[in-house]
Motif scaffolding. Structure first.
Motif, mmCIF file in Angstrom:
data_model
loop_
_atom_site.group_PDB
_atom_site.id
_atom_site.type_symbol
_atom_site.label_atom_id
_atom_site.label_comp_id
_atom_site.label_asym_id
_atom_site.label_seq_id
_atom_site.Cartn_x
_atom_site.Cartn_y
_atom_site.Cartn_z
ATOM 1 N N ARG A 145 17.095 -26.686 13.990
ATOM 2 C CA ARG A 145 17.848 -25.540 13.505
ATOM 3 C C ARG A 145 17.944 -25.589 11.974
ATOM 4 N NH1 ARG A 145 21.411 -23.457 17.644
ATOM 5 N NH2 ARG A 145 21.577 -24.806 19.453
ATOM 6 N N PRO A 146 17.917 -24.400 11.316
ATOM 7 C CA PRO A 146 17.539 -23.094 11.852
ATOM 8 C C PRO A 146 16.018 -23.018 11.985
ATOM 9 C CG PRO A 146 17.950 -22.883 9.498
ATOM 10 C CD PRO A 146 18.271 -24.315 9.866
ATOM 11 N N TYR A 147 15.556 -22.062 12.803
ATOM 12 C CA TYR A 147 14.134 -21.950 13.075
ATOM 13 C C TYR A 147 13.731 -20.471 13.097
ATOM 14 C CZ TYR A 147 16.397 -21.600 17.677
ATOM 15 O OH TYR A 147 17.233 -21.261 18.709
ATOM 16 N N TYR A 148 12.437 -20.245 13.021
ATOM 17 C CA TYR A 148 11.887 -18.896 13.154
ATOM 18 C C TYR A 148 12.095 -18.439 14.592
ATOM 19 C CZ TYR A 148 8.187 -15.390 13.777
ATOM 20 O OH TYR A 148 7.472 -14.270 14.106
ATOM 21 N N SER A 149 12.771 -17.319 14.772
ATOM 22 C CA SER A 149 13.244 -16.928 16.098
ATOM 23 C C SER A 149 12.120 -16.730 17.108
ATOM 24 C CB SER A 149 14.083 -15.652 15.996
ATOM 25 O OG SER A 149 13.297 -14.561 15.538
ATOM 26 N N THR A 150 10.987 -16.165 16.686
ATOM 27 C CA THR A 150 9.940 -15.822 17.655
ATOM 28 C C THR A 150 9.200 -17.052 18.176
ATOM 29 O OG1 THR A 150 9.733 -13.689 16.550
ATOM 30 C CG2 THR A 150 7.998 -14.246 18.082
ATOM 31 N N PHE A 151 9.382 -18.209 17.519
ATOM 32 C CA PHE A 151 8.833 -19.433 18.099
ATOM 33 C C PHE A 151 9.303 -19.593 19.544
ATOM 34 C CE2 PHE A 151 8.331 -22.048 13.924
ATOM 35 C CZ PHE A 151 7.058 -21.559 13.762
ATOM 36 N N VAL A 152 10.532 -19.220 19.825
ATOM 37 C CA VAL A 152 11.093 -19.446 21.161
ATOM 38 C C VAL A 152 10.302 -18.674 22.205
ATOM 39 C CG1 VAL A 152 13.148 -19.237 22.605
ATOM 40 C CG2 VAL A 152 13.375 -19.915 20.201
ATOM 41 N N ALA A 153 10.090 -17.373 21.974
ATOM 42 C CA ALA A 153 9.314 -16.579 22.930
ATOM 43 C C ALA A 153 7.872 -17.058 23.007
ATOM 44 C CB ALA A 153 9.371 -15.104 22.539
ATOM 45 N N ASP A 154 7.287 -17.370 21.845
ATOM 46 C CA ASP A 154 5.887 -17.814 21.835
ATOM 47 C C ASP A 154 5.688 -19.056 22.695
ATOM 48 O OD1 ASP A 154 5.433 -15.772 20.013
ATOM 49 O OD2 ASP A 154 5.393 -17.079 18.259
ATOM 50 N N LEU A 155 6.628 -19.972 22.610
ATOM 51 C CA LEU A 155 6.497 -21.243 23.318
ATOM 52 C C LEU A 155 6.891 -21.151 24.788
ATOM 53 C CD1 LEU A 155 8.053 -23.476 20.523
ATOM 54 C CD2 LEU A 155 5.708 -23.702 21.361
ATOM 55 N N THR A 156 7.785 -20.206 25.119
ATOM 56 C CA THR A 156 8.418 -20.263 26.438
ATOM 57 C C THR A 156 8.107 -19.104 27.370
ATOM 58 O OG1 THR A 156 10.465 -19.100 25.776
ATOM 59 C CG2 THR A 156 10.360 -21.472 25.364
ATOM 60 N N LEU A 157 7.964 -17.893 26.866
ATOM 61 C CA LEU A 157 8.004 -16.729 27.741
ATOM 62 C C LEU A 157 6.909 -16.775 28.802
ATOM 63 C CD1 LEU A 157 9.519 -14.139 28.386
ATOM 64 C CD2 LEU A 157 7.973 -12.919 26.833
ATOM 65 N N ARG A 158 5.689 -16.977 28.407
ATOM 66 C CA ARG A 158 4.597 -17.052 29.391
ATOM 67 C C ARG A 158 4.211 -18.486 29.762
ATOM 68 N NH1 ARG A 158 0.177 -12.399 28.144
ATOM 69 N NH2 ARG A 158 -0.176 -13.655 26.266
ATOM 70 N N PRO A 159 4.155 -19.419 28.802
ATOM 71 C CA PRO A 159 3.830 -20.805 29.205
ATOM 72 C C PRO A 159 4.915 -21.474 30.046
ATOM 73 C CG PRO A 159 3.388 -20.457 26.867
ATOM 74 C CD PRO A 159 4.164 -19.270 27.333
ATOM 75 N N GLU A 160 6.158 -20.952 29.972
ATOM 76 C CA GLU A 160 7.288 -21.506 30.726
ATOM 77 C C GLU A 160 7.661 -22.916 30.282
ATOM 78 O OE1 GLU A 160 6.195 -20.944 34.876
ATOM 79 O OE2 GLU A 160 7.121 -18.963 34.846
ATOM 80 N N ALA A 161 7.352 -23.224 29.023
ATOM 81 C CA ALA A 161 7.905 -24.437 28.417
ATOM 82 C C ALA A 161 9.361 -24.150 28.030
ATOM 83 C CB ALA A 161 7.082 -24.845 27.202
ATOM 84 N N VAL A 162 10.034 -25.151 27.519
ATOM 85 C CA VAL A 162 11.440 -25.036 27.124
ATOM 86 C C VAL A 162 11.558 -25.461 25.663
ATOM 87 C CG1 VAL A 162 13.774 -25.947 27.498
ATOM 88 C CG2 VAL A 162 12.265 -25.489 29.460
ATOM 89 N N VAL A 163 12.300 -24.700 24.872
ATOM 90 C CA VAL A 163 12.606 -25.116 23.502
ATOM 91 C C VAL A 163 13.906 -25.893 23.510
ATOM 92 C CG1 VAL A 163 13.427 -24.261 21.264
ATOM 93 C CG2 VAL A 163 11.323 -23.348 22.247
ATOM 94 N N VAL A 164 13.877 -27.079 22.924
ATOM 95 C CA VAL A 164 15.082 -27.892 22.751
ATOM 96 C C VAL A 164 15.474 -27.830 21.278
ATOM 97 C CG1 VAL A 164 16.065 -30.211 22.862
ATOM 98 C CG2 VAL A 164 14.519 -29.423 24.664
ATOM 99 N N PRO A 165 16.559 -27.106 20.947
ATOM 100 C CA PRO A 165 16.991 -27.060 19.551
ATOM 101 C C PRO A 165 17.513 -28.419 19.101
ATOM 102 C CG PRO A 165 17.968 -25.274 20.844
ATOM 103 C CD PRO A 165 17.383 -26.253 21.810
ATOM 104 N N VAL A 166 17.163 -28.791 17.879
ATOM 105 C CA VAL A 166 17.637 -30.046 17.306
ATOM 106 C C VAL A 166 18.776 -29.723 16.344
ATOM 107 C CG1 VAL A 166 17.014 -32.106 15.990
ATOM 108 C CG2 VAL A 166 15.330 -31.039 17.521
#
Length: 447
Positions: A145-166
């Motif tokens: 944190r803080p991070y570029y917001s769209t990283f979350v969708a890019d990493l998770t929406l279709r690949p179904e990975a999980v973002v862990v905020p630090v």
């Protein structure tokens, strides 16, 4: 009269699900995504004076006329551009052009070859490919944190990975003193809680939204952590050449220069097959609309083999392919463009930072890269409205709505992982009339 028995009613069968779980997740995410509504009603002084003025999206319009003039004078399509050309990973000409450009500007320790480069239709697709290739569903990527917001969708929406905020708890997220312990703590906590592995660390260098470059010591610490835990290190370097001189709040002596991961000797730090770099045309060349991104993975041949099928879904348009290849092989043009762009970014930063200082609005100082300032509008609002006791996310949402009521769009800090409500990202890479109108609306909103 005898009673008449009622005919039992037939139960109505349940409706089949219209969406899959993934589809419903996309529906839910789509309801909150207002970006496309905003850009369909953008302000223009003559043609749409009542439109929304955006200083929230990271677009650089300062050099658009220069870029358009070059593209219009140098676009030459042939019949091969109406075919699949050399396939979905980028034409030979484009991959050679990207390798040539990176070898000139990123100072790689090992020369970049076309075979090291995968072309995608923008860096969002590049991030998604990396997430898909390295994470099983439910496995995680660390993002401080803080991070570029769209990283979350890019990493998770279709690949179904999980973002862990630090979490950084107010400490500098680029500082080597805080990095390793906090990343490792976040990784271990996720694995203990879920039994799922943490597969990667995602960096944006230069940092979005803080506008600074990672010091070498911080990057080295992260490389060693990734080696220890066998995690991939993904370095998004899309602002690599948008580094400029800060003439307002200075601190150049404390600013780390940009160093690409491609330029580093990884010996004794990490296995090279765990390192991946991204770059694209969207930021350094102000050409979001070309949709051209690249992954440079120099030591992971299997990743490139996997993309022979996966890259079908991120095929770069042949026209964008040709235009980009032409630009990146014209050394005189790119050298002049980069220098002029950096000077204009410096001047635009000086204007916006000067306005914030004049009105007593706090922001993260020492910025010298990218297009944006990380601004504490919440603190100023508290000073002006001490009677308002709104707290937490509702406080940040309230200020954001006041801004939207004035038809000025900024990037909501909560979406960027801000640990303190009231921070927002303001983009300054626009001509002066745009910035003047934007600041007038921001001041009206918080006053």
């Amino acid at each position: 009269m005898g009673s008449v028995s009622a005919t039992p009613s037939t139960p109505t069968p349940p409706k089949p699900a219209v969406f899959s779980t993934r589809g419903q997740d996309a529906v839910n995410a789509g309801r909150t995504r207002k970006t496309w509504d905003i850009i369909s009603d953008m302000w223009h002084a003559q043609t749409n004076p009542d439109g929304i003025l955006s200083i929230g999206m990271a677009e650089n319009s300062l050099m658009h006329e220069t870029m358009l003039e070059y593209i219009n004078a140098n676009s030459r399509l042939s019949s091969e551009h109406l075919t699949y050309n050399n396939g979905s990973m980028g034409s030979r000409a484009l991959r050679a052009a990207v390798a040539h450009f990176l070898n000139r500007h990123f100072h790689p320790r090992r020369r970049v070859e076309p075979a090291h480069v995968l072309m995608t239709n923008g860096c969002s697709s590049a991030i998604e490919h990396l997430s898909f290739a390295f994470c099983n569903p439910g496995e995680a990527v660390l993002l401080s944190r803080p991070y570029y917001s769209t990283f979350v969708a890019d990493l998770t929406l279709r690949p179904e990975a999980v973002v862990v905020p630090v979490d950084m708890d107010g400490l500098d997220p680029l500082s080597p003193e805080v990095v390793v312990a906090r990343y490792e703590k976040a990784a271990q906590a996720y694995e203990d809680r879920t039994g799922k592995a943490v597969r990667a660390v995602m960096l944006c260098n230069p940092h979005n939204p803080l506008g600074r470059c990672y010091p070498r010591a911080t990057v080295d610490a992260l490389l060693q952590l990734c080696q220890k835990r066998q995690m991939h290190l993904i370095s998004d370097e899309i602002y690599a050449l948008s580094v400029w001189k800060n003439t307002v709040d200075g601190g150049e002596e404390n600013q780390a220069p940009f160093e690409s991961l491609l330029s580093r000797d990884l010996t004794g730090l990490i296995d090279p097959h765990l390192v991946h770099v991204m770059w694209g045309m969207s930021k350094d060349f102000g050409a979001n609309g070309l949709r051209v991104g690249a992954i440079i993975s120099q030591s992971n041949e299997d990743f490139h083999v996997a993309q022979r099928c996966m890259s079908l879904y991120s095929f770069v348009s042949s026209m964008s392919d040709q235009i980009t290849a032409r630009i990146l092989t014209d050394d005189a043009f790119t050298d002049a463009y980069i220098a002029a762009n950096q000077a204009k970014l410096s001047a635009s930063h000086a204007y916006l930072a000067g306005e914030l200082n004049k009105h007593g609005i706090d922001y993260a100082r020492g910025c010298h890269a990218g297009f944006f300032l990380w601004v504490n509008l919440g603190k100023k609002y508290r000073e002006l409205h001490p009677e308002d006791k709104t707290e937490g996310p509702a406080f940040a949402d309230m200020i954001f709505q006041k801004l939207m009521d004035q038809k000025v769009y900024v990037a909501h800090g909560t979406a960027y992982g801000s640990e303190i409500p009231g921070w927002y990202r303001l983009v300054f890479s626009h001509p002066l009339p745009w910035l003047e109108e934007a600041m007038a609306r921001v001041l009206r909103a918080i006053n």
